[in-house]
Write a protein that holds these residues in place. Sequence first.
Motif, PDB file in Angstrom:
ATOM      1  N   LEU A  85      45.708  69.773  60.993  1.00 53.33           N
ATOM      2  CA  LEU A  85      44.308  69.406  60.786  1.00 53.33           C
ATOM      3  C   LEU A  85      43.669  68.784  62.025  1.00 53.33           C
ATOM      4  N   ASN A  86      44.478  68.588  63.077  1.00 54.59           N
ATOM      5  CA  ASN A  86      44.019  67.933  64.299  1.00 54.59           C
ATOM      6  C   ASN A  86      43.455  66.546  63.985  1.00 54.59           C
ATOM      7  N   ARG A  87      44.205  65.821  63.163  1.00 53.05           N
ATOM      8  CA  ARG A  87      43.857  64.456  62.762  1.00 53.05           C
ATOM      9  C   ARG A  87      45.050  63.550  63.043  1.00 53.05           C
ATOM     10  N   THR A  88      44.806  62.259  63.079  1.00 51.70           N
ATOM     11  CA  THR A  88      45.912  61.328  63.240  1.00 51.70           C
ATOM     12  C   THR A  88      46.681  61.232  61.931  1.00 51.70           C
ATOM     13  N   GLU A  89      47.918  60.778  62.023  1.00 57.17           N
ATOM     14  CA  GLU A  89      48.727  60.596  60.820  1.00 57.17           C
ATOM     15  C   GLU A  89      48.086  59.551  59.909  1.00 57.17           C
ATOM     16  N   GLU A  90      47.564  58.498  60.503  1.00 60.14           N
ATOM     17  CA  GLU A  90      46.925  57.439  59.715  1.00 60.14           C
ATOM     18  C   GLU A  90      45.713  57.964  58.950  1.00 60.14           C
ATOM     19  N   SER A  91      44.879  58.723  59.610  1.00 64.41           N
ATOM     20  CA  SER A  91      43.695  59.292  58.971  1.00 64.41           C
ATOM     21  C   SER A  91      44.083  60.257  57.862  1.00 64.41           C
ATOM     22  N   THR A  92      45.099  61.068  58.143  1.00 62.09           N
ATOM     23  CA  THR A  92      45.569  62.044  57.160  1.00 62.09           C
ATOM     24  C   THR A  92      46.131  61.340  55.927  1.00 62.09           C
ATOM     25  N   ARG A  93      46.953  60.331  56.148  1.00 56.58           N
ATOM     26  CA  ARG A  93      47.538  59.563  55.042  1.00 56.58           C
ATOM     27  C   ARG A  93      46.436  58.897  54.210  1.00 56.58           C
ATOM     28  N   ASP A  94      45.475  58.290  54.879  1.00 57.03           N
ATOM     29  CA  ASP A  94      44.382  57.613  54.169  1.00 57.03           C
ATOM     30  C   ASP A  94      43.555  58.595  53.338  1.00 57.03           C
ATOM     31  N   ALA A  95      43.242  59.756  53.906  1.00 50.39           N
ATOM     32  CA  ALA A  95      42.458  60.755  53.176  1.00 50.39           C
ATOM     33  C   ALA A  95      43.234  61.271  51.969  1.00 50.39           C
ATOM     34  N   ALA A  96      44.537  61.483  52.139  1.00 43.22           N
ATOM     35  CA  ALA A  96      45.371  61.956  51.028  1.00 43.22           C
ATOM     36  C   ALA A  96      45.377  60.922  49.900  1.00 43.22           C
ATOM     37  N   ARG A  97      45.542  59.672  50.236  1.00 45.59           N
ATOM     38  CA  ARG A  97      45.543  58.604  49.224  1.00 45.59           C
ATOM     39  C   ARG A  97      44.181  58.508  48.527  1.00 45.59           C
ATOM     40  N   GLN A  98      43.132  58.569  49.308  1.00 51.23           N
ATOM     41  CA  GLN A  98      41.776  58.434  48.768  1.00 51.23           C
ATOM     42  C   GLN A  98      41.461  59.559  47.787  1.00 51.23           C
ATOM     43  N   HIS A  99      41.990  60.755  48.035  1.00 57.55           N
ATOM     44  CA  HIS A  99      41.683  61.911  47.189  1.00 57.55           C
ATOM     45  C   HIS A  99      42.800  62.251  46.203  1.00 57.55           C
ATOM     46  N   GLY A 100      43.833  61.405  46.161  1.00 60.33           N
ATOM     47  CA  GLY A 100      44.900  61.587  45.183  1.00 60.33           C
ATOM     48  C   GLY A 100      45.872  62.709  45.480  1.00 60.33           C
ATOM     49  N   PHE A 101      46.043  63.049  46.766  1.00 61.24           N
ATOM     50  CA  PHE A 101      46.991  64.082  47.157  1.00 61.24           C
ATOM     51  C   PHE A 101      48.299  63.405  47.547  1.00 61.24           C
ATOM     52  N   ALA A 102      49.394  63.890  47.036  1.00 56.67           N
ATOM     53  CA  ALA A 102      50.700  63.317  47.364  1.00 56.67           C
ATOM     54  C   ALA A 102      51.328  64.081  48.527  1.00 56.67           C
ATOM     55  N   ILE A 103      51.665  63.362  49.571  1.00 57.43           N
ATOM     56  CA  ILE A 103      52.357  63.961  50.707  1.00 57.43           C
ATOM     57  C   ILE A 103      53.832  63.631  50.535  1.00 57.43           C
TER      58      ILE A 103
END
Length: 59
Positions: A37-55
């Motif tokens: 996604l060309n995003r940082t790990e922190e940003s990706t983790r935060d977006a996943a949590r905010q939208h309820g996606f489990a990584i």
Amino acid sequence: MSEKVARHKQPWKPEELQKLQTLAGKAKGLKEIAKALNRTEESTRDAARQHGFAISKLR
């Protein structure tokens, strides 16, 4: 200028969230998803949590 700097604090587009959901659903790791996604790990983790996606692998 690097792409990471150019995207700093940019809002997530619906297409990016869809791709995040798809990759998370395929049990991809955080590093792999962030790179795709060309995003940082922190940003990706935060977006996943905010939208309820489990990584599956957070590290």
